[in-house]
Write a protein that holds these residues in place. Structure first.
Motif, mmCIF file in Angstrom:
data_model
loop_
_atom_site.group_PDB
_atom_site.id
_atom_site.type_symbol
_atom_site.label_atom_id
_atom_site.label_comp_id
_atom_site.label_asym_id
_atom_site.label_seq_id
_atom_site.Cartn_x
_atom_site.Cartn_y
_atom_site.Cartn_z
ATOM 1 N N PHE A 85 0.955 -1.132 0.090
ATOM 2 C CA PHE A 85 0.006 0.053 -0.081
ATOM 3 C C PHE A 85 0.830 1.372 -0.049
ATOM 4 C CE2 PHE A 85 -1.993 3.345 2.228
ATOM 5 C CZ PHE A 85 -3.250 3.565 1.528
ATOM 6 N N ALA A 86 1.790 1.186 0.957
ATOM 7 C CA ALA A 86 2.938 2.343 0.926
ATOM 8 C C ALA A 86 3.647 2.678 -0.424
ATOM 9 C CB ALA A 86 3.770 2.227 2.150
ATOM 10 N N ARG A 87 4.077 1.626 -0.720
ATOM 11 C CA ARG A 87 4.942 1.800 -2.064
ATOM 12 C C ARG A 87 3.821 2.273 -3.299
ATOM 13 N NH1 ARG A 87 8.391 -2.722 -4.245
ATOM 14 N NH2 ARG A 87 8.936 -1.014 -5.589
ATOM 15 N N LEU A 88 2.861 1.697 -3.332
ATOM 16 C CA LEU A 88 1.803 1.998 -4.553
ATOM 17 C C LEU A 88 1.474 3.541 -4.115
ATOM 18 C CD1 LEU A 88 -0.015 -1.227 -5.037
ATOM 19 C CD2 LEU A 88 1.604 -0.345 -6.469
ATOM 20 N N SER A 89 1.442 4.078 -3.166
ATOM 21 C CA SER A 89 0.910 5.319 -2.567
ATOM 22 C C SER A 89 2.127 6.440 -2.838
ATOM 23 C CB SER A 89 0.569 5.475 -1.213
ATOM 24 O OG SER A 89 -0.512 4.599 -0.986
ATOM 25 N N VAL A 90 3.467 6.060 -2.614
ATOM 26 C CA VAL A 90 4.482 6.947 -2.872
ATOM 27 C C VAL A 90 5.367 6.827 -4.056
ATOM 28 C CG1 VAL A 90 6.781 7.506 -1.735
ATOM 29 C CG2 VAL A 90 4.904 6.839 -0.343
ATOM 30 N N GLU A 91 5.417 5.701 -4.737
ATOM 31 C CA GLU A 91 6.253 5.698 -5.910
ATOM 32 C C GLU A 91 5.787 6.142 -7.206
ATOM 33 O OE1 GLU A 91 8.952 2.265 -6.036
ATOM 34 O OE2 GLU A 91 8.420 1.795 -3.947
ATOM 35 N N GLU A 145 12.912 15.429 -6.792
ATOM 36 C CA GLU A 145 13.590 16.222 -5.933
ATOM 37 C C GLU A 145 12.462 16.370 -4.823
ATOM 38 O OE1 GLU A 145 14.008 19.905 -8.352
ATOM 39 O OE2 GLU A 145 15.777 19.126 -9.083
ATOM 40 N N SER A 146 11.988 15.448 -4.165
ATOM 41 C CA SER A 146 11.091 15.429 -3.182
ATOM 42 C C SER A 146 11.867 14.615 -1.987
ATOM 43 C CB SER A 146 9.798 14.584 -3.438
ATOM 44 O OG SER A 146 8.810 14.577 -2.232
ATOM 45 N N GLU A 147 12.278 15.492 -1.215
ATOM 46 C CA GLU A 147 12.998 14.979 0.174
ATOM 47 C C GLU A 147 12.167 13.945 0.948
ATOM 48 O OE1 GLU A 147 15.532 16.331 4.056
ATOM 49 O OE2 GLU A 147 15.189 17.691 2.429
ATOM 50 N N VAL A 148 11.016 14.409 1.166
ATOM 51 C CA VAL A 148 10.141 13.493 2.112
ATOM 52 C C VAL A 148 9.707 12.282 1.408
ATOM 53 C CG1 VAL A 148 7.909 13.457 3.378
ATOM 54 C CG2 VAL A 148 9.427 15.601 3.478
ATOM 55 N N LEU A 149 9.210 12.074 0.198
ATOM 56 C CA LEU A 149 8.643 11.076 -0.250
ATOM 57 C C LEU A 149 10.007 10.153 -0.890
ATOM 58 C CD1 LEU A 149 5.766 12.583 -2.771
ATOM 59 C CD2 LEU A 149 5.717 11.474 -0.410
ATOM 60 N N SER A 150 11.148 10.818 -1.214
ATOM 61 C CA SER A 150 12.285 9.884 -1.399
ATOM 62 C C SER A 150 12.774 9.205 -0.324
ATOM 63 C CB SER A 150 13.377 10.767 -2.263
ATOM 64 O OG SER A 150 12.987 11.115 -3.391
ATOM 65 N N SER A 151 12.583 9.635 0.960
ATOM 66 C CA SER A 151 13.240 9.022 2.356
ATOM 67 C C SER A 151 12.187 8.024 2.611
ATOM 68 C CB SER A 151 13.458 9.864 3.108
ATOM 69 O OG SER A 151 11.877 10.558 3.645
ATOM 70 N N ILE A 152 10.926 8.138 2.125
ATOM 71 C CA ILE A 152 9.942 7.076 2.640
ATOM 72 C C ILE A 152 10.160 5.794 1.622
ATOM 73 C CG2 ILE A 152 7.586 6.583 2.546
ATOM 74 C CD1 ILE A 152 6.858 9.276 3.462
ATOM 75 N N ALA A 153 10.462 6.343 0.165
ATOM 76 C CA ALA A 153 10.707 5.345 -0.688
ATOM 77 C C ALA A 153 11.897 4.220 -0.388
ATOM 78 C CB ALA A 153 10.752 5.819 -2.153
ATOM 79 N N ASN A 154 12.802 5.131 -0.145
ATOM 80 C CA ASN A 154 14.106 4.367 0.280
ATOM 81 C C ASN A 154 13.900 3.146 1.616
ATOM 82 O OD1 ASN A 154 15.864 5.433 -1.473
ATOM 83 N ND2 ASN A 154 16.293 7.239 -0.281
ATOM 84 N N MET A 155 13.225 3.700 2.370
ATOM 85 C CA MET A 155 12.875 2.835 3.575
ATOM 86 C C MET A 155 11.974 1.718 3.216
ATOM 87 S SD MET A 155 10.710 3.599 6.698
ATOM 88 C CE MET A 155 9.103 3.868 6.084
ATOM 89 N N VAL A 195 3.494 8.007 -17.015
ATOM 90 C CA VAL A 195 4.734 7.452 -16.240
ATOM 91 C C VAL A 195 4.638 7.108 -14.928
ATOM 92 C CG1 VAL A 195 6.968 8.342 -15.188
ATOM 93 C CG2 VAL A 195 6.215 9.237 -17.460
ATOM 94 N N ALA A 196 3.483 7.689 -14.195
ATOM 95 C CA ALA A 196 2.908 7.037 -12.856
ATOM 96 C C ALA A 196 2.685 5.636 -12.845
ATOM 97 C CB ALA A 196 2.050 8.276 -12.405
ATOM 98 N N ALA A 197 1.655 5.556 -14.052
ATOM 99 C CA ALA A 197 0.835 4.311 -14.438
ATOM 100 C C ALA A 197 1.996 2.950 -14.924
ATOM 101 C CB ALA A 197 -0.054 4.715 -15.461
ATOM 102 N N ALA A 198 3.036 3.424 -15.558
ATOM 103 C CA ALA A 198 4.080 2.543 -15.936
ATOM 104 C C ALA A 198 4.772 2.263 -14.412
ATOM 105 C CB ALA A 198 4.967 3.072 -16.794
ATOM 106 N N VAL A 199 5.031 2.958 -13.778
ATOM 107 C CA VAL A 199 5.832 2.726 -12.642
ATOM 108 C C VAL A 199 5.084 1.887 -11.677
ATOM 109 C CG1 VAL A 199 6.774 3.701 -10.287
ATOM 110 C CG2 VAL A 199 7.508 4.602 -13.005
ATOM 111 N N ILE A 203 5.807 -1.939 -9.959
ATOM 112 C CA ILE A 203 5.599 -2.292 -8.793
ATOM 113 C C ILE A 203 4.699 -3.471 -8.378
ATOM 114 C CG2 ILE A 203 5.426 -1.326 -6.322
ATOM 115 C CD1 ILE A 203 6.078 1.463 -7.504
ATOM 116 N N GLU A 204 3.625 -3.131 -8.978
ATOM 117 C CA GLU A 204 2.563 -4.424 -8.878
ATOM 118 C C GLU A 204 3.155 -5.685 -9.129
ATOM 119 O OE1 GLU A 204 -1.558 -1.640 -9.168
ATOM 120 O OE2 GLU A 204 -0.525 -2.567 -11.098
ATOM 121 N N GLN A 205 3.670 -5.911 -10.358
ATOM 122 C CA GLN A 205 4.208 -7.196 -10.453
ATOM 123 C C GLN A 205 5.232 -7.939 -9.585
ATOM 124 O OE1 GLN A 205 6.162 -6.630 -14.235
ATOM 125 N NE2 GLN A 205 8.314 -6.670 -13.303
ATOM 126 N N GLY A 206 6.270 -7.144 -8.809
ATOM 127 C CA GLY A 206 6.849 -7.630 -7.752
ATOM 128 C C GLY A 206 6.115 -7.685 -6.587
#
Length: 219
Positions: A85-91, A145-155, A195-199, A203-206
């Motif tokens: 849920f978190a990945r599909l919301s942020v990435e 260039e989104s520090e907050v969302l990028s840090s969440i994605a890294n986690m 772009v967002a739909a492709a990403v 993610i969904e396949q993994g």
């Protein structure tokens, strides 16, 4: 004559090395390791290893097991669904934001990562696939260039990477669809929604692969 790049301090070098061991599945979910063992593997002193473990524990990538042991968390289905849920919301949003900062050099770099990923798939190289898949996404998200969302994605990648490595280790890299091509085509046209739909599809396949494995047995 160009200057040599500055050598990283031990604590930073060890953090990066241990982070990659987690990210690319060298440490399997639930596998306990000792601090002393990591000192030997990484060929450094106890202090930088402890500092790296402290940082990675705070990021949720490691958990303490007692007796100077740590392990990678082993998600159950409920936890995996939360990660999904978190990945599909942020990435996808990071991919959308990155679109405005993409030019010819950036697209060329993404294509290079994707070509290396395809070579890894053809060779059945699981580590190569994981590394280049991560590089593709990490570079794209940095461009947002989104520090907050990028840090969440890294986690979240630290939480998801080990489980995906287990799945690929079992079933190999065959029949992995390449959603990156769709993302690159959309980036060329500047279509942020595509772009967002492709990403999201990538993610969904993994996520689905890990979910299927969790249904069969615990990773």
């Amino acid at each position: 004559m160009s200057e040599k790049p500055a050598k990283l301090p031990d604590h930073q070098r060890v953090y990066r090395a241990l982070r990659e061991m987690i990210l690319f599945g060298e440490l399997a979910p639930g596998q306990p390791v000792t601090i002393q063992g990591l000192v030997g593997v990484l060929d450094v002193g106890m202090t930088p290893v402890r500092e790296a473990i402290r940082r990675l524990t705070s990021e949720g990538a490691l958990i303490f097991k007692g007796n100077r042991r740590v392990s990678v968390p082993q998600p159950d289905m409920a936890q995996w669904n939360e990660i999904a849920f978190a990945r599909l919301s942020v990435e996808p949003e990071l991919a959308r934001l990155a679109t405005k900062n993409i030019g010819v050099p950036e697209i060329a770099r993404l294509i290079e990562y994707d070509e290396q990923l395809n070579t890894a798939i053809d060779r059945g190289d699981v580590r190569g696939y994981l590394e280049n898949n991560y590089r593709f996404h990490a570079y794209l998200y940095d461009l947002a260039e989104s520090e907050v969302l990028s840090s969440i994605a890294n986690m979240l990648w630290l939480r998801a990477g080990p489980s995906l490595r287990v799945v690929l280790g079992r079933y190999g890299t065959a029949n992995l669809p390449d959603k990156h091509v769709e993302a690159i085509d959309a980036l060329k046209s500047g279509d942020a929604d595509r772009v967002a739909a492709a990403v999201r599809g990538d993610i969904e396949q993994g996520i689905a692969q890990v979910r299927e494995t969790l249904l069969a047995d615990k990773i």
